[in-house]
Design a protein around this motif. Structure first.
Motif, PDB file in Angstrom:
ATOM      1  N   GLU A 249      88.962  82.409  40.994  1.00  0.00           N
ATOM      2  CA  GLU A 249      87.952  81.293  41.022  1.00  0.00           C
ATOM      3  C   GLU A 249      88.378  80.722  39.938  1.00  0.00           C
ATOM      4  N   PHE A 250      88.206  81.315  38.551  1.00  0.00           N
ATOM      5  CA  PHE A 250      88.411  80.672  37.301  1.00  0.00           C
ATOM      6  C   PHE A 250      89.811  80.047  37.043  1.00  0.00           C
ATOM      7  N   GLU A 251      90.779  80.810  37.633  1.00  0.00           N
ATOM      8  CA  GLU A 251      92.158  80.221  37.701  1.00  0.00           C
ATOM      9  C   GLU A 251      92.103  78.783  38.157  1.00  0.00           C
ATOM     10  N   ARG A 252      91.627  78.714  39.351  1.00  0.00           N
ATOM     11  CA  ARG A 252      91.534  77.395  40.164  1.00  0.00           C
ATOM     12  C   ARG A 252      90.595  76.293  39.228  1.00  0.00           C
ATOM     13  N   MET A 253      89.582  76.774  38.725  1.00  0.00           N
ATOM     14  CA  MET A 253      88.748  75.921  38.105  1.00  0.00           C
ATOM     15  C   MET A 253      89.529  75.287  36.564  1.00  0.00           C
TER      16      MET A 253
ATOM     17  N   SER B  16      94.825  70.497  38.424  1.00  0.00           N
ATOM     18  CA  SER B  16      94.714  70.007  39.776  1.00  0.00           C
ATOM     19  C   SER B  16      93.657  70.587  40.771  1.00  0.00           C
ATOM     20  N   GLY B  17      92.791  71.435  39.975  1.00  0.00           N
ATOM     21  CA  GLY B  17      91.866  72.164  40.679  1.00  0.00           C
ATOM     22  C   GLY B  17      90.354  71.333  40.724  1.00  0.00           C
ATOM     23  N   PRO B  18      89.489  71.968  41.434  1.00  0.00           N
ATOM     24  CA  PRO B  18      88.520  71.289  41.559  1.00  0.00           C
ATOM     25  C   PRO B  18      87.588  70.415  40.592  1.00  0.00           C
ATOM     26  N   THR B  19      87.561  70.974  39.122  1.00  0.00           N
ATOM     27  CA  THR B  19      87.081  70.299  38.141  1.00  0.00           C
ATOM     28  C   THR B  19      88.107  69.811  36.987  1.00  0.00           C
ATOM     29  N   LYS B  20      89.214  69.489  37.708  1.00  0.00           N
ATOM     30  CA  LYS B  20      90.100  68.934  36.897  1.00  0.00           C
ATOM     31  C   LYS B  20      90.488  69.500  35.726  1.00  0.00           C
TER      32      LYS B  20
END
Lengths: 307, 210, 660
Positions: free
Chosen positions: C359-363, C367-371
């Protein structure tokens, strides 16, 4: 199968109000769970002493109690975490046939033989399963059910802010004590709420009271130090009464506060709380023997009923 | 080999007690681990010292005693070092709940107690409670005011006062004798055997309860 | 009747056998046995000299049977079969006797008894070899394409390697785009390369390669057959978007009213029901998620249909089954990140500011949910004290994942570096038990990290995590073992460095292909040291995290190895089958079908013949395990080289020894 009441040592000898409360709530006017009284029970034996010093002796003494239950064809109902652990663990250990025959060699000398309770079967070979050992909370939550408890409440404990203390051996080790999730237990909270009281969450909720493992007897100030931590947390959370499911925890909370100036939170057993909620007169609950006066929360009841 | 030297160090420390802090080879007893396993302290060899047991242990918070250290000393067979602090375990089993190697540290403490008792370290309360069980069949001695209350609550007499309880007491005594327990804890001696560790002997003698 | 002429060779294997067994005496004993023409002992039978000796003896002494008493057949059976074949004999007229693993290695304490046992075993071998019959190896033709299951970096690399060898492949991926877990990562260790930046060119290459047929949003429905001839059924799930007409413009997603948690973003962000999982998707075609699309639920909407400039939306399509024939299969199904138990020990999903490393990786990804901004989930503020907790879900016997997940120490270092680069004022602590920096450049990375930034490494497994009800900060209690102290420390964000578990669909694929799992739950290789990409099923190969947790460089290497292994039979054009299979005597067979029921490899089948149903063994699938032989109530099945007569002769030979 009927429940054989296993009172243990502390309750009859120090907090007989718990015995009275249990009989009251289980009688046919309330939860209607018949209890069988068996005179032959001895000390479970107390794990902090016997299990620490010689496991073989512990097992044999425990097996003796289990044989009594087996011969009376009852399942054991305990009111104490220590008795629960001692008897439950013994029943588990005796599933091993080697251990069983070792124990039975000695029990033969007193005319007893542990087999476990007989399982009704259709085969020619008799089948047995371990004598069942249950904790009061387990019986209340699973066999009686929260709904029925709620229906039996005639004096809701409104205004009671209760800090629940589960203790250690009710929850752990969770590989064998499988009543609840050890990190997130909730059954006692459910029962307290069914009584109409409010439960209060506090940081040290799952911490040990300090009494167990022989520490209270050996180095009392250390046991009291743990209790002090719990009391600080309970006080900070604004609870006005502590409820336990074990008389040793009850004893510890009731006596350790004598060494803590300015801290006086009454502590009762879950059976006391249920008895109160089911209309028992507090005079019969043995509160006079408590070191920390229970009157402050009893006043809440009276105030409400006279209003 | 201890003495005191007054020195002013950079940090301002004024006194230093000089003592031999080296643990010698001969302190490592290879039989110790086997002894622990024998008394039910399952194999501690796989502990990799993550410290989770110490973190959850209630007494590790309050004393110098660290669960993890005890386990390490057991692994290395440092029996003399270990036997100084085995009694302070609440047997709350938190250590076992959290151990990623599935080691039951509480059972190791129990095993250490077995070893300590057999080496002659027997605290007073063990003997006191044992005497209660022999005499009353229960770990707690009866108290007058409680018996009065019991009568008021119509709960009936305590077990020991019941006529047929003598049989139970005999059976319990028989078992304890047959298992060699009486001998083990020297409960039949005239004088209770002196225990080695712990300063709370006086407090314990006050009464097992209250 | 040709007279049996047996040659027996007893090996010393240096001192491996000779140090315990008196090989010379065994050879001398062998010479006394009936039909043994030549008996020798030699130092290393497997050496060139040893083999030459055998070949010469076969010619000179006209041997028609050979017995070699040496090591385990696992090692040299193939070698010796070749030797015998080179000498002009059918290679299946050769019997190997194991006097190393079964004698010298286990009876080193009693040399006399060991030698006697070696003699017994040789006598048994000689007895059996008399009854052996010549067998012919079968060759099957191989379909010239490979099925690659899984479109992550492992599958992609395997397909590209196959393509470079000129071998065609079908790359099957169950999600709408290839890329797998690597596409979800932000940066990769130890180079801190941007993950998608190095992955996307490969993905594009796959899409463009004429040798690779890409099947995305596709499941493997069924696999039948055997090496060289696998019949695969694919389920091409309905995308509801026409692949030829869709130009990937995104107009449908813009107007779609349905928002659901994005799987690609690990639930941290949302996607629409009409979506591509990420911007660099290959193929860049939209998909309509049937389960959430409003039209499928209520019959209304279809805003996407109106918005689409090329009329590519097709709500009325259904899943399509497609059949393929392939010669080999590579399983590259990858991993899932471990999900910590919810509302439990670590407070995952109970405390807002506790998240997993994925989840940290995406954050932290741009291009993730928090840019790409590092924020606390509870209030969106920048965290000032972050703690990583290692070994979550790994190295834990209690939960059954005893293995180490290989990459977590390193990815945490990389995550720590990213945090320090983004937010130099944020403190980072890592709660660890051991640091494993085993790969190339890893230890140097670990050193550089601590040199350049202040990252606190705390040795101790956290005992308790609790939340401040006001600030929603977390407190961590642990014994800092290197300080011998219990400490309580406060953090405003906790990242759980979760381990790797086999991907959810792996069991189903393994079942189809009869693949075993190792104790750790990952797919089992044929030999952990020497055959890491093969399995015990011929023609099926594994690579990447499906086989065990590993990092990207190891995955790439293994994927290429699997491709090379899979390409071998394809390029040869044929596959050789060992003839040690079961055979059915049709006359004795009553067609009861018991053999079909008991066979673990689905080799027997019932076939209708002129006189009724009979069992037939598909040789290519048969592993010669013998279960059907023992199950058959009419003794109608015989296992080559393990027939009743052959086994009985061995037993009788064993019992002929004098009573001691």
């Amino acid at each position: 199968m009927a429940y054989g009441l296993f009172l243990g040592c502390l309750i009859p000898n120090r907090y007989p109000g718990v015995e009275w409360s249990t009989r009251y709530i289980m009688n046919k006017d309330h939860l209607n769970v018949p209890l069988v009284d068996i005179e032959e029970f001895s000390c479970c034996p107390v794990p902090g002493i016997f299990y620490s010093v010689d496991k073989e002796t512990w097992l044999t003494l425990a097996a003796r109690n289990l044989v009594v239950a087996q011969d009376e064809e009852v399942q054991l109902l305990t009111l104490c975490n220590g008795c629960y652990m001692s008897l439950h663990k013994a029943a588990e250990t005796l599933q091993d046939s080697k251990k069983r025959s070792e124990v039975n060699k000695v029990l033969r000398g007193v005319g007893k033989r542990y087999t476990g309770e007989e399982v009704p079967g259709d085969g020619r070979v008799k089948q047995y399963r371990p004598v069942q050992v249950k904790h009061l909370v387990e019986v209340l939550a699973n066999d009686v059910g929260i709904d029925r408890i709620e229906k039996s409440v005639t004096t809701p404990l409104t205004g009671f802010r209760v800090a629940v203390h589960y203790g250690c051996h009710y929850l752990r080790p969770s590989t064998t004590h499988t009543i609840e999730n050890p990190n997130r237990p909730h059954l006692v909270d459910d029962i307290v709420r069914a009584c109409g009281a409010t439960t209060v969450e506090y940081d040290e909720k799952l911490a040990c009271c300090g009494a167990g493992g022989g520490v209270r007897s050996h180095v009392k100030e250390l046991a009291d130090a743990l209790t002090a931590d719990k009391m600080k947390s309970i006080q900070a959370a604004g609870a006005d009464v502590i409820v336990t499911v074990c008389p040793f925890c009850l004893l510890q909370f009731d006596t350790a506060q004598l060494t803590l100036p300015g801290i006086n939170t009454p502590v009762v057993h879950i059976s006391n709380m249920l008895a109160l909620a089911m209309g028992a007169d507090p005079l019969f609950l043995g509160f006079d023997l408590h070191n920390v006066s229970v009157n402050p929360i009893l006043r809440k009841l009276r105030r409400r009923t006279t209003a | 080999m201890s003495g005191e030297t007054e020195e002013t160090f950079i940090g301002g420390q004024k006194t230093l007690v000089v003592e031999e802090k080296v643990v010698l080879d001969k302190e490592y007893d290879p039989e110790f681990v086997a002894e622990i396993v024998k008394y039910g302290g399952r194999d501690v060899k796989t502990c990799h010292q993550c410290g989770n047991c110490t973190g959850v242990c209630p007494y590790s918070l309050k004393t110098l005693y660290k669960t993890r250290n005890i386990i390490k000393m057991c692994q290395l067979g440092l029996k003399s070092l270990v036997l100084q602090t085995p009694w302070l375990c609440a047997t709350c089993y938190r250590c076992y709940e959290h151990c990623p190697e599935d080691i039951n540290a509480a059972e190791v403490m129990i095993a250490l107690r077995h070893i300590a008792v057999r080496d002659g370290f027997i605290p007073d309360f063990i003997q006191r409670v044992t005497r209660n069980v022999r005499q009353y069949g229960q770990s707690v001695a009866p108290a007058r005011e409680v018996e009065i209350l019991r009568t008021q609550l119509e709960l009936g007499p305590l077990s020991y006062a019941k006529p047929r309880y003598g049989k139970t007491i005999n059976e319990v005594q028989y078992i304890m004798r047959a298992m060699g327990y009486d001998k083990l804890v020297h409960v039949l001696d005239e004088k209770p055997k002196e225990k080695a560790a712990g300063a709370a002997a006086d407090q314990a003698a006050e009464g097992e309860v209250r | 009747m040709v007279k049996i002429r047996i040659g027996v060779y007893v090996c010393h294997c240096g001192s491996n056998i000779g140090g315990v067994v008196d090989s010379k005496a065994v050879a001398e004993y062998a010479q006394t046995l009936k039909d043994v023409v030549v008996a020798r002992d030699n130092k290393y039978t497997c050496s060139d000299r040893g083999q030459e000796e055998i070949k010469q003896d076969v010619k000179e002494h006209k041997l028609n049977r050979v017995v070699i008493a040496s090591c385990s057949p696992n090692l040299h059976e193939r070698t010796f079969r070749r030797t015998v074949a080179d000498a002009g004999l059918n290679p299946y007229l050769f019997q190997m006797v194991n006097i190393r693993e079964q004698v010298s290695w286990v009876h080193a304490g009693d040399k006399d008894a060991a030698t006697e046992k070696a003699k017994d075993l040789v006598r048994m071998g000689v007895s059996k070899v008399r009854l052996l019959e010549p067998l012919l190896e079968r060759r099957v033709t191989v379909e010239k394409s490979v099925l690659v299951i899984g479109g992550g970096i492992a599958g992609i690399e395997a397909a590209l390697q196959l393509s470079s060898l000129g071998v065609k492949s079908h790359l099957v991926e169950r999600t709408p785009s290839i890329g797998g877990r690597m596409a979800q990562l932000d940066k990769t260790f130890p180079t801190t390369d941007c993950s998608i930046c190095i992955l996307a060119p490969k993905m594009v290459e796959v899409g463009a390669s004429p040798n690779i047929t890409l099947h995305t949003y596709t499941d493997v429905e069924a696999i039948e057959g055997y090496v060289g001839n696998f019949n695969v059924t694919l389920r091409k799930k309905a995308r509801h978007v026409n692949m030829d007409r869709c130009i990937g413009c995104g107009s449908c997603a813009e107007v779609c009213p349905v928002k659901v948690p994005s799987e690609f973003d690990m639930g941290m962000g949302n996607r629409k029901a009409a979506y591509v999982p990420f911007p660099q998707a290959v193929p860049l075609k939209y998909t309509i998620d049937e389960a959430n699309c409003l039209y499928f639920k209520t019959g209304k909407c279809q805003l996407c249909v109106k918005a689409c400039p090329t009329d590519a939306i097709e709500h009325d399509t259904i899943d399509v089954l497609e059949d393929l024939r392939v010669g080999a299969i590579i399983v590259a199904t990858g991993f899932d990140p471990y999900t910590p138990k919810v509302r439990d020990y670590f407070g995952y999903r109970e405390f807002a500011n506790v998240m997993t490393a994925m989840e940290f990786e995406r954050m932290v990804n741009a291009s993730g949910p928090t840019k790409g901004h590092i924020v606390r989930p509870s209030d969106g503020k920048t965290p000032r004290r972050i703690a990583f907790i290692q070994c979550v879900g790994s190295r834990n016997k209690k939960i059954g994942n005893q293995y180490c997940s290989n990459v977590c120490c390193m990815y945490t270092m990389k995550n720590a570096q990213i945090i320090k680069e983004h937010e130099p004022d944020t403190d980072v602590s890592v709660y660890y038990i051991d640091i494993r920096a085993h790969g190339k450049g890893f230890e140097e990375y670990y050193h550089r990290l601590r040199e350049r930034y202040q990252i606190e490494y705390i040795r101790g497994r956290p005992a308790k995590i609790w939340q401040d009800p006001q600030t929603l900060n977390l407190k961590v209690r642990a014994e800092e073992t290197l300080l011998n102290q219990i400490t309580d420390r406060e953090f405003d964000l906790i990242v759980l460095s979760v381990g790797l578990v086999p991907a959810a669909g792996t069991d189903r694929i393994a079942g189809m292909l009869n693949l075993s799992k190792s104790n750790d739950g990952f797919l089992q290789e044929a030999h952990p040291k020497l055959r890491p990409v093969e399995t015990t099923t011929e023609g099926v190969y594994i690579c990447g995290c499906a086989q065990a947790p590993k990092d990207i460089p190891s995955t790439v290497a293994q994927a290429r190895a699997a491709a090379a292994a899979a390409a071998a039979p394809i390029l040869r054009g044929e596959f050789v089958i060992e003839p040690l299979v079961a055979r059915v005597d049709e006359e004795a067979c009553v067609g009861c079908g018991l053999c079909v029921e008991v066979c673990p490899y689905k080799a027997p089948r019932l076939v209708k013949g002129p006189v009724g149903q009979k069992a037939e063994i598909v040789e290519v699938l048969c592993r010669g395990c013998g279960v059907c032989v023992s199950a058959c109530p009419h003794h109608a099945i015989k296992a080559e080289q393990f027939s009743d007569e052959q086994l009985e002769s061995e037993m009788m030979a064993a019992l002929k020894a004098e009573v001691r």
